[in-house]
Design a protein around this motif. Structure first.
Motif, PDB file in Angstrom:
ATOM      1  N   UNK A  49     -11.977   5.705 -11.527  1.00  0.00           N
ATOM      2  CA  UNK A  49     -13.011   4.963 -10.840  1.00  0.00           C
ATOM      3  C   UNK A  49     -12.373   4.176  -9.708  1.00  0.00           C
ATOM      4  N   UNK A  50     -13.209   3.536  -8.873  1.00  0.00           N
ATOM      5  CA  UNK A  50     -12.724   2.866  -7.660  1.00  0.00           C
ATOM      6  C   UNK A  50     -12.128   1.493  -8.002  1.00  0.00           C
ATOM      7  N   UNK A  51     -10.960   1.514  -8.613  1.00  0.00           N
ATOM      8  CA  UNK A  51     -10.328   0.289  -9.074  1.00  0.00           C
ATOM      9  C   UNK A  51      -9.499  -0.390  -7.985  1.00  0.00           C
ATOM     10  N   UNK A  52      -9.520  -1.703  -8.006  1.00  0.00           N
ATOM     11  CA  UNK A  52      -8.674  -2.491  -7.118  1.00  0.00           C
ATOM     12  C   UNK A  52      -7.491  -3.099  -7.892  1.00  0.00           C
ATOM     13  N   UNK A  53      -7.234  -2.546  -9.093  1.00  0.00           N
ATOM     14  CA  UNK A  53      -6.148  -3.044  -9.929  1.00  0.00           C
ATOM     15  C   UNK A  53      -5.234  -1.889 -10.365  1.00  0.00           C
ATOM     16  N   UNK A  54      -4.630  -1.208  -9.387  1.00  0.00           N
ATOM     17  CA  UNK A  54      -3.811  -0.036  -9.726  1.00  0.00           C
ATOM     18  C   UNK A  54      -2.549  -0.368 -10.506  1.00  0.00           C
ATOM     19  N   UNK A  92       0.937   1.119  -3.145  1.00  0.00           N
ATOM     20  CA  UNK A  92      -0.116   1.943  -3.730  1.00  0.00           C
ATOM     21  C   UNK A  92      -0.918   2.655  -2.637  1.00  0.00           C
ATOM     22  N   UNK A  93      -1.359   3.856  -2.967  1.00  0.00           N
ATOM     23  CA  UNK A  93      -2.154   4.662  -2.040  1.00  0.00           C
ATOM     24  C   UNK A  93      -3.363   5.234  -2.758  1.00  0.00           C
ATOM     25  N   UNK A  94      -4.446   5.392  -2.011  1.00  0.00           N
ATOM     26  CA  UNK A  94      -5.579   6.194  -2.463  1.00  0.00           C
ATOM     27  C   UNK A  94      -5.284   7.581  -1.901  1.00  0.00           C
ATOM     28  N   UNK A  95      -4.635   8.404  -2.714  1.00  0.00           N
ATOM     29  CA  UNK A  95      -4.060   9.660  -2.226  1.00  0.00           C
ATOM     30  C   UNK A  95      -4.843  10.878  -2.728  1.00  0.00           C
ATOM     31  N   UNK A 105       1.103  21.945  -3.480  1.00  0.00           N
ATOM     32  CA  UNK A 105       0.055  21.019  -3.051  1.00  0.00           C
ATOM     33  C   UNK A 105       0.328  20.426  -1.678  1.00  0.00           C
ATOM     34  N   UNK A 106      -0.752  19.901  -1.087  1.00  0.00           N
ATOM     35  CA  UNK A 106      -0.684  19.062   0.097  1.00  0.00           C
ATOM     36  C   UNK A 106      -1.384  17.752  -0.238  1.00  0.00           C
ATOM     37  N   UNK A 107      -0.991  16.673   0.452  1.00  0.00           N
ATOM     38  CA  UNK A 107      -1.593  15.375   0.164  1.00  0.00           C
ATOM     39  C   UNK A 107      -2.063  14.683   1.439  1.00  0.00           C
ATOM     40  N   UNK A 108      -3.056  13.824   1.265  1.00  0.00           N
ATOM     41  CA  UNK A 108      -3.622  13.037   2.364  1.00  0.00           C
ATOM     42  C   UNK A 108      -3.884  11.629   1.851  1.00  0.00           C
ATOM     43  N   UNK A 109      -3.415  10.618   2.567  1.00  0.00           N
ATOM     44  CA  UNK A 109      -3.664   9.224   2.222  1.00  0.00           C
ATOM     45  C   UNK A 109      -4.853   8.695   3.020  1.00  0.00           C
ATOM     46  N   UNK A 110      -5.772   8.069   2.323  1.00  0.00           N
ATOM     47  CA  UNK A 110      -7.001   7.561   2.939  1.00  0.00           C
ATOM     48  C   UNK A 110      -6.688   6.702   4.166  1.00  0.00           C
ATOM     49  N   UNK A 111      -7.234   7.104   5.284  1.00  0.00           N
ATOM     50  CA  UNK A 111      -6.971   6.414   6.555  1.00  0.00           C
ATOM     51  C   UNK A 111      -7.705   5.067   6.620  1.00  0.00           C
ATOM     52  N   UNK A 112      -8.995   5.080   6.277  1.00  0.00           N
ATOM     53  CA  UNK A 112      -9.827   3.895   6.401  1.00  0.00           C
ATOM     54  C   UNK A 112     -10.047   3.272   5.022  1.00  0.00           C
ATOM     55  N   UNK A 113      -9.221   2.295   4.690  1.00  0.00           N
ATOM     56  CA  UNK A 113      -9.384   1.598   3.419  1.00  0.00           C
ATOM     57  C   UNK A 113     -10.590   0.656   3.519  1.00  0.00           C
ATOM     58  N   UNK A 114     -11.329   0.538   2.431  1.00  0.00           N
ATOM     59  CA  UNK A 114     -12.639  -0.111   2.435  1.00  0.00           C
ATOM     60  C   UNK A 114     -12.492  -1.631   2.363  1.00  0.00           C
ATOM     61  N   UNK A 117     -14.503  -4.113   0.012  1.00  0.00           N
ATOM     62  CA  UNK A 117     -14.095  -4.252  -1.389  1.00  0.00           C
ATOM     63  C   UNK A 117     -12.654  -4.753  -1.516  1.00  0.00           C
ATOM     64  N   UNK A 118     -11.991  -5.020  -0.389  1.00  0.00           N
ATOM     65  CA  UNK A 118     -10.609  -5.482  -0.420  1.00  0.00           C
ATOM     66  C   UNK A 118      -9.604  -4.361  -0.641  1.00  0.00           C
ATOM     67  N   UNK A 119     -10.019  -3.121  -0.427  1.00  0.00           N
ATOM     68  CA  UNK A 119      -9.101  -1.996  -0.622  1.00  0.00           C
ATOM     69  C   UNK A 119      -7.902  -2.094   0.312  1.00  0.00           C
ATOM     70  N   UNK A 120      -8.121  -2.649   1.499  1.00  0.00           N
ATOM     71  CA  UNK A 120      -7.044  -2.781   2.485  1.00  0.00           C
ATOM     72  C   UNK A 120      -5.942  -3.729   2.023  1.00  0.00           C
TER      73      UNK A 120
END
Length: 257
Positions: A49-54, A92-95, A105-114, A117-120
């Motif tokens: 889920x979209x956690x801010x506590x990784x 930490x990354x939202x990868x 595999x290939x990977x992509x890290x989220x460019x625009x953190x939200x 919600x304080x994702x940035x």
């Protein structure tokens, strides 16, 4: 040779910060996905889920999730795509991972953190767009909030498929619906959006609305309930549309800084 891509989108609720429960749930849902499916797409942060506590998940959780994706790709003989919490060093990354059937595999890290919600403040922002070549298709995978930024998604690579994985809540779902369709039209591509359902620990409701649009904005599939959706993407049909309506020839040329 048929140039078609058969995709399955898993739209489901998620168990909050419980990777083992989520992986078991997705394994169960994948059992009934037929062998002719080329790509299975999971939601954003599908294991937690979209956690801010990784940090509470442990530093190796992302690697374990990637290993699970590789195991499932090999088992199902299909590609699997989804994003997860991933720690690298002390960051930490939202990868997002696109795992091929052979486990590569290939990977992509989220460019625009939200930022809302304080994702940035918790996750590092990515800086590189990734294009995946698979089964004769060029695929551009992006994550949730990226959908609001058309310049980042602009089709300067001549990709065929744009994929967004998301945890997009109900209060702003109208924007999700409109922007997915807009991205398909402006980039003359298939646009795929996979959202979750259910309620999270922060009290946000997620209504699904996973969908696939063609290059003219036609809706191929759509759902608001927990289920697996299927869509067949046709490269020849896409090329015919692009050759007839050569809108991409008039693209603005720019460089992102």
């Amino acid at each position: 040779m048929e140039r078609k891509l058969n995709i399955a989108l898993i739209q489901t609720k998620l168990h909050w910060e419980d990777p083992d429960a989520n992986k078991a749930m997705f394994e169960e849902k994948m059992v009934d996905i037929s062998s002719d499916v080329d790509l299975i797409v999971l939601p954003e942060m599908f294991s937690t889920g979209f956690t801010m506590f990784p940090n509470g998940l442990g530093p190796s959780e992302g690697k374990r999730t990637l290993e699970w994706m590789q195991q499932m790709a090999l088992k199902k003989d299909t590609a699997i795509l989804g994003s997860t919490v991933f720690m690298e060093g002390n960051k930490n990354y939202n990868r997002l991972f696109f795992v091929y059937p052979n486990g590569e595999f290939k990977s992509y890290d989220k460019r625009h953190t939200f930022t809302l919600a304080g994702e940035n403040k918790v996750y590092e922002s990515g800086s590189e767009k990734v294009i995946v070549d698979y089964e004769g298709f060029k695929i551009c995978p992006l994550i949730c909030y990226d959908l609001r930024f058309p310049v980042w998604a602009r089709n300067v690579e001549d990709y065929d498929v744009l994929i967004y994985v998301a945890n997009w809540p109900k209060p702003r779902i109208a924007a999700w619906d409109v922007l997915l369709k807009a991205r398909a039209i402006e980039n003359m591509c298939y646009c795929v959006g996979v959202n979750r359902t259910g309620l999270d620990e922060s009290g946000y409701q997620y209504p699904g609305h996973s969908a696939v649009y063609d290059a003219l904005g036609g809706q191929l599939v759509y759902s608001e309930k927990e289920e697996v959706l299927y869509a067949l993407l046709d490269k020849e049909s896409l090329e015919k549309t692009r050759n007839k309506l050569r809108f991409l020839d008039d693209r603005d040329v720019f460089i992102l800084k």
